[in-house]
Motif scaffolding. Structure first.
Motif, short mmCIF file in Angstrom:
data_model
loop_
_atom_site.label_atom_id
_atom_site.label_comp_id
_atom_site.label_asym_id
_atom_site.label_seq_id
_atom_site.Cartn_x
_atom_site.Cartn_y
_atom_site.Cartn_z
N GLY A 85 0.82 -1.20 0.00
CA GLY A 85 0.00 0.00 0.00
C GLY A 85 0.85 1.25 0.00
N GLN A 86 1.76 1.33 0.97
CA GLN A 86 2.63 2.50 1.03
C GLN A 86 3.70 2.49 -0.05
N GLN A 87 4.09 1.32 -0.51
CA GLN A 87 5.07 1.27 -1.62
C GLN A 87 4.46 1.85 -2.89
N SER A 88 3.20 1.52 -3.15
CA SER A 88 2.55 1.96 -4.39
C SER A 88 2.23 3.45 -4.38
N LEU A 89 1.95 4.01 -3.20
CA LEU A 89 1.50 5.40 -3.13
C LEU A 89 2.56 6.39 -2.69
N LEU A 128 5.00 13.96 -1.49
CA LEU A 128 5.47 12.58 -1.53
C LEU A 128 4.42 11.68 -2.19
N MET A 129 3.15 11.94 -1.90
CA MET A 129 2.08 11.23 -2.58
C MET A 129 1.61 12.12 -3.74
N ASP A 130 1.93 11.70 -4.95
CA ASP A 130 1.60 12.48 -6.14
C ASP A 130 0.18 12.16 -6.59
N THR A 131 -0.59 13.18 -6.92
CA THR A 131 -1.98 12.95 -7.32
C THR A 131 -2.10 12.11 -8.59
N LYS A 132 -1.02 12.03 -9.37
CA LYS A 132 -1.05 11.20 -10.59
C LYS A 132 -1.32 9.74 -10.26
N LEU A 154 -6.68 2.22 -2.98
CA LEU A 154 -7.12 2.79 -4.25
C LEU A 154 -5.94 3.41 -5.01
N GLY A 155 -6.23 4.17 -6.07
CA GLY A 155 -5.14 4.65 -6.90
C GLY A 155 -4.32 3.48 -7.39
N THR A 156 -3.03 3.57 -7.22
CA THR A 156 -2.15 2.48 -7.65
C THR A 156 -1.96 1.42 -6.57
N SER A 157 -2.69 1.55 -5.46
CA SER A 157 -2.63 0.56 -4.38
C SER A 157 -3.76 -0.46 -4.54
N GLN A 158 -4.07 -1.17 -3.46
CA GLN A 158 -5.10 -2.20 -3.47
C GLN A 158 -6.48 -1.61 -3.11
N PRO A 159 -7.56 -2.39 -3.31
CA PRO A 159 -8.88 -1.98 -2.82
C PRO A 159 -8.86 -1.76 -1.30
N ALA A 160 -9.83 -0.99 -0.82
CA ALA A 160 -9.89 -0.64 0.60
C ALA A 160 -10.45 -1.78 1.44
N LEU A 185 -1.25 10.46 8.09
CA LEU A 185 -0.02 10.16 7.35
C LEU A 185 -0.23 10.38 5.86
N ARG A 186 -1.42 10.04 5.39
CA ARG A 186 -1.75 10.29 3.98
C ARG A 186 -1.77 11.80 3.71
N GLU A 187 -2.41 12.55 4.60
CA GLU A 187 -2.50 14.00 4.41
C GLU A 187 -1.11 14.65 4.41
N LYS A 188 -0.27 14.16 5.30
CA LYS A 188 1.11 14.66 5.36
C LYS A 188 1.85 14.38 4.04
N ALA A 189 1.66 13.17 3.50
CA ALA A 189 2.32 12.79 2.25
C ALA A 189 1.79 13.62 1.07
N LEU A 190 0.50 13.90 1.06
CA LEU A 190 -0.07 14.73 0.01
C LEU A 190 0.46 16.16 0.08
N LYS A 191 0.52 16.68 1.30
CA LYS A 191 0.97 18.06 1.50
C LYS A 191 2.43 18.24 1.09
#
Length: 469
Positions: free
Chosen positions: A18-22, A286-290, A239-245, A277-283
């Motif tokens: 999950g974290q590897q993909s995102l 590190l987590m690209d919206t692509k 989701l995204g490039t990771s797995q289903p929730a 942690l997701r919000e921090k990565a987006l800000k």
């Protein structure tokens, strides 16, 4: 789908795939620790916590010992099986390694806490997983042998079923279908799972990515067709490039009458914990919206999540982000040239990098990476389809590719590795880290040495004020 009492188990990928993909494996151990007990009590079949790209990333980017990370997981997960992704003869690296490295690594992985090894070969060349299976059996681990799913003229249902049969004959304890790019449609999943379950009497796990937007639907059809385990991630890293929730799939299956064994309160607590942690990565970027959007063109490009996030990063470094669409279009052409390898590590990085070089240089195969040359020589194994003489000539000239399993040509490595790093060795596992990633491991060992003794290994003796006892 008829409701019934069948148990469907979940493998949680949040702290590995999950974290590897995102976020390209940048989640630190200290960021995971507070939620591990909650995860342990959630009722998962297993938690994927190690392997894949997390091993070298821990040393390279986070300055963490991956072996200590595993031991820490083992101390916290008292009820749940720990699982890792293992690349067969590639171990956790990007080339083939000799059997002494494969066997030594598996022995230490099991000793340090791994229960289940999901073993795959990037080309589905089962010759490259034979020594891994032997080593897992010798260590009393669980060998989950893995089929890399992909689409091409040679990758038929019959091809995949025959692979599953061969893996069962090799001694697989379970089988996994690994759909790296989210290519499994609901209909194809139903057919594939049904045929594998008819042919092989072993537990079957299904792993997909949400890249094309179909993974959740594919999972439902997989369960209907007889799959036993599905791979999911906590919603903030799903989701995204990771797995289903996980929460969504658990609730959907519960309503259909399946027993998941999961505790919803724990799943909600996990989502609440990982959301910041997701919000921090987006800000931070590190987590690209692509990598978060559904991209139906993945059915054409077949680019897995980890490869996509790495490619975005690579183009940023080259200041060539405007070439993104062009590189994506080049990837399937390079893949066809190289005999239709499934796009999974290390072949995904190899194909992606070569496609990038083809675009950046302005001429196809004008610049050929060392890895592409080794691939064309046969040093990664047998490709699903032959590489044409024309492409072989472009890549390696008049050289003849090998036809034997690549590991048979390799000399043992561990003795030499041990002698090269004896001054930095603190545990037997260090030799394995160095054998796989010499420069990355050495840099990490020097960093660890400096922290422990207060000595900067880049300075001379006279410049260092402190010496080890």
């Amino acid at each position: 789908m008829n409701g019934n009492a069948k148990t469907i188990r979940f493998m949680d990928t949040t702290i590995r795939d999950g974290q590897q993909s995102l976020i390209a494996t940048r989640m630190k151990l200290e960021e995971m620790l507070p939620i591990l007990e909650t995860m342990d009590n959630a009722g998962f079949h297993s938690v994927e916590c190690w392997g894949g790209a997390t091993f070298d990333s821990a040393m390279r980017f986070l300055k963490e010992d991956p072996w200590e990370r595993l031991r820490t997981f083992r101390r916290h997960f008292k009820k749940t099986k720990l699982q890792m992704l293992f690349r067969g003869q590639n171990v956790l690296g990007y080339k083939c390694y000799p059997d002494d490295v494969v066997e030594g690594f598996i022995r230490k992985a099991v000793e340090n806490g791994i229960d289940i090894l999901r073993i795959f070969d990037a080309l589905n060349d089962i010759r490259n997983i034979e020594s891994s299976v032997r080593a897992v059996k010798k260590s009393n681990g669980h060998a989950q042998l893995c089929i890399c799913y992909t689409l091409s003229e040679v990758h038929t249902i019959e091809y995949f079923v025959n692979l599953a049969k061969s893996m069962a004959d090799m001694g697989a304890d379970s089988i996994a279908v690994k759909d790296m790019a989210g290519l499994l449609t609901p209909a194809a999943t139903y057919t594939l799972v049904g045929e594998i379950k008819k042919a092989v009497n072993l537990p079957l796990a299904i792993h997909s990515h949400y890249t094309s937007g179909m993974a959740s639907m594919a999972y439902l059809k997989a369960v209907e067709a007889g799959a036993d385990i599905i791979d999911t991630a906590a919603s903030p890293f799903a989701l995204g490039t990771s797995q289903p929730a996980t929460e969504v799939m658990a609730e959907a299956l519960r309503e259909f009458g399946y027993d998941t064994g999961l505790k919803m309160e724990n799943l909600i607590a996990m989502a609440d914990y990982f959301r910041p942690l997701r919000e921090k990565a987006l800000k931070s970027g590190l987590m690209d919206t692509k990598v978060l959007a559904v991209d139906v063109e993945m059915l054409k490009y077949q680019v897995p999540g980890g490869m996509l996030s790495n490619m975005v990063s690579q183009l940023k470094e080259l200041k060539a982000e405007d070439k993104y669409a062009e590189v994506l279009a080049e990837i399937p052409r390079v893949r066809a040239d190289l005999g239709y390898p499934p796009l999974v590590t290390p072949s995904s990085q190899l194909v992606g990098t070569q496609a990038t070089m083809n675009v950046i240089s302005g001429e196809r195969y004008k610049v050929v990476t060392k890895e592409t040359k080794e691939f064309a020589r046969g040093m990664y194994g047998q490709t699903p389809a032959p590489i044409s003489e024309e492409i072989t000539e472009k890549i390696i000239g008049g050289e003849k590719p090998i036809t034997v399993p690549p590991a048979t040509l390799l000399e043992p490595m561990l003795g030499k590795a041990a002698s090269e790093i004896k001054e930095y060795t603190e545990q037997e596992e260090d030799v394995l880290s160095y054998a796989l990633f010499p420069q990355v491991a050495l840099d990490f060992f020097k960093h660890r040495y400096t922290l422990k003794y207060g000595i900067d290994t880049t300075l001379t003796d006279k410049e260092n004020p402190v010496y080890p006892a």
